[in-house]
Design an enzyme around this catalytic site. Structure first.
Site, mmCIF file in Angstrom:
data_model
loop_
_atom_site.group_PDB
_atom_site.id
_atom_site.type_symbol
_atom_site.label_atom_id
_atom_site.label_comp_id
_atom_site.label_asym_id
_atom_site.label_seq_id
_atom_site.Cartn_x
_atom_site.Cartn_y
_atom_site.Cartn_z
ATOM 1 N N ASP A 60 0.817 -1.215 0.000
ATOM 2 C CA ASP A 60 0.000 0.000 0.000
ATOM 3 C C ASP A 60 0.849 1.262 0.000
ATOM 4 O O ASP A 60 2.031 1.238 0.344
ATOM 5 C CB ASP A 60 -0.894 0.027 1.247
ATOM 6 N N ASP A 61 0.177 2.374 -0.358
ATOM 7 C CA ASP A 61 0.700 3.741 -0.184
ATOM 8 C C ASP A 61 1.843 4.094 -1.123
ATOM 9 O O ASP A 61 2.571 5.051 -0.873
ATOM 10 C CB ASP A 61 1.184 3.984 1.255
ATOM 11 N N HIS A 110 -5.503 3.286 -4.468
ATOM 12 C CA HIS A 110 -5.491 3.455 -3.013
ATOM 13 C C HIS A 110 -5.791 4.904 -2.637
ATOM 14 O O HIS A 110 -5.339 5.393 -1.612
ATOM 15 C CB HIS A 110 -4.135 3.013 -2.449
ATOM 16 N N HIS A 114 -4.935 9.467 0.607
ATOM 17 C CA HIS A 114 -5.080 8.572 1.762
ATOM 18 C C HIS A 114 -6.030 9.118 2.836
ATOM 19 O O HIS A 114 -5.716 9.082 4.033
ATOM 20 C CB HIS A 114 -3.706 8.282 2.375
ATOM 21 N N HIS A 204 3.977 -2.653 2.979
ATOM 22 C CA HIS A 204 4.169 -1.276 2.498
ATOM 23 C C HIS A 204 5.558 -1.148 1.875
ATOM 24 O O HIS A 204 6.560 -1.488 2.510
ATOM 25 C CB HIS A 204 4.016 -0.282 3.651
#
Length: 276
Positions: A60-61, A110, A114, A204
Site C-alpha cells: 500500500d501507499d 489506493h 489517503h 508497504h
C-alpha cells in the site's frame, strides 16, 4: 665483356624471380556464415493457483521511495506482487509506477491522498479515486483495476462508486505490521505466521525494512511451497464482481484495522516531493 655482364645480370635476377613466383597468393576470404538468431525464450506459463499453493503480497501507499529495490527482488525471484497506489506518489515517482506495469505486477487504486473515505463526501470520494485512475493511466498506460480503501475503511457509498467504476474492493486476510515495527525479524515472523494458501498479505513498499527482508522472505515462502503471485491470480479472484469484496469475508475480520496504519500521519506519511 658484354657477355660476362649479361650473365651476371641473369644470375642476379633469377633468385628474385623465383622468390616472387614462390610467394603465396593471398587466399580469398570466404564470407562468414551468419549466425542464426537466438531463439526467443518461451513466455513463462501462468501459475494455476487451483493446482498449486499461492499467496499474494500486496503493498500500500506507493510507489514508495524503495520500490525500485523491491521490484529488483521480485524480478530476481520470478514472483509477482500487487501495488495499491496513491495518486500523489505516482505523480512524484512515475518511473516506479511504470515499471510495476511493465514487469507484470497488478496495480490498484489506493486513493490520491489517503483520507478516511467514510468521513468525506461522496463527491470527494469519487474525486480521490478518479484522480488516481487518471494519473496512473497517464503514467503507465493502464488503469488500476481494483480499489483498496485507505485503512480498509469503506461504506455503502464507496461500494456503490466501486461498482460504477467497474472495480472490486480488495482487502487482506493477513498482515505484516511493518509500518508499526519497522523491524526485519518482526516483519518476517509476522508474514510467515499469517501465510496461508490464497492469503492476501498487507505490506508497504515505503518501509525500508520490508524491502530489505524481502529476499529472505520470498526464499522462505518458496521453500514452503508457495508461489508468490498477484492477487488476480488467486483462486476466486477472477470471479470477483465490481463492488464485491475480496478475499470473501475479509471485511468482517475484527483484526483488520490493526494491520493498517492507525490514521496518525506519522504512521504512513512520506514526502511526495522526494521522488526519483
Amino acid at each position: 665483356m658484354l657477355l660476362a655482364t649479361s650473365c651476371a645480370l641473369a644470375m642476379i635476377s633469377v633468385p628474385t624471380t623465383a622468390w616472387s613466383a614462390e610467394k603465396p597468393e593471398p587466399k580469398a576470404t570466404t564470407a562468414s556464415k551468419a549466425k542464426p538468431a537466438p531463439k526467443a525464450k518461451p513466455a513463462p506459463k501462468p501459475v494455476d493457483c487451483a493446482k498449486v499453493k499461492c499467496i499474494a503480497l500486496t503493498f500500500d501507499d506507493g510507489p514508495g521511495k524503495y520500490a525500485d529495490k523491491l521490484l529488483d527482488t521480485f524480478k530476481k525471484y520470478k514472483s509477482k506482487a500487487t501495488f495499491f497506489l496513491e495518486g500523489q506518489y505516482v505523480k512524484s515517482r512515475p518511473a516506479f509506477a511504470k515499471r510495476m506495469v511493465t514487469e507484470g505486477h497488478d496495480i490498484g487504486n489506493h486513493s490520491y491522498t489517503h483520507p478516511h473515505l467514510r468521513e468525506i463526501s461522496e463527491d470527494k470520494i469519487r474525486e480521490e479515486l478518479t484522480k488516481t485512475q487518471d494519473i496512473v493511466k497517464k503514467v503507465t498506460g493502464k488503469y488500476p483495476t481494483t480499489i483498496r480503501p485507505p485503512y480498509g475503511e469503506f461504506d455503502e457509498r464507496v461500494s456503490a462508486i466501486a461498482t460504477q467504476m467497474n472495480m472490486p474492493i480488495i482487502l487482506w486476510n493477513g498482515g505484516s505490521r511493518d509500518w508499526a515495527t519497522k523491524n526485519e525479524k518482526a516483519i518476517y515472523d509476522e508474514v510467515l505466521k499469517n501465510a496461508k494458501r490464497d492469503g492476501v498479505i498487507l505490506m508497504h513498499d515505503w518501509v525500508e525494512q520490508t524491502v530489505k527482508v524481502m529476499p529472505k522472505l520470498l526464499t522462505a515462502l518458496q521453500k514452503q511451497g508457495y508461489h508468490v503471485v498477484a492477487v488476480s491470480s488467486l483462486r476466486g479472484a477472477k470471479a470477483t464482481q465490481p463492488g464485491d469484496v475480496y478475499p470473501v469475508g475479509s471485511e468482517k475480520d475484527k483484526d483488520l484495522p490493526s494491520e493498517s496504519p492507525t490514521g496518525d500521519p506519522e504512521d504512513y506519511a512520506q514526502s511526495p516531493e522526494d521522488g526519483s
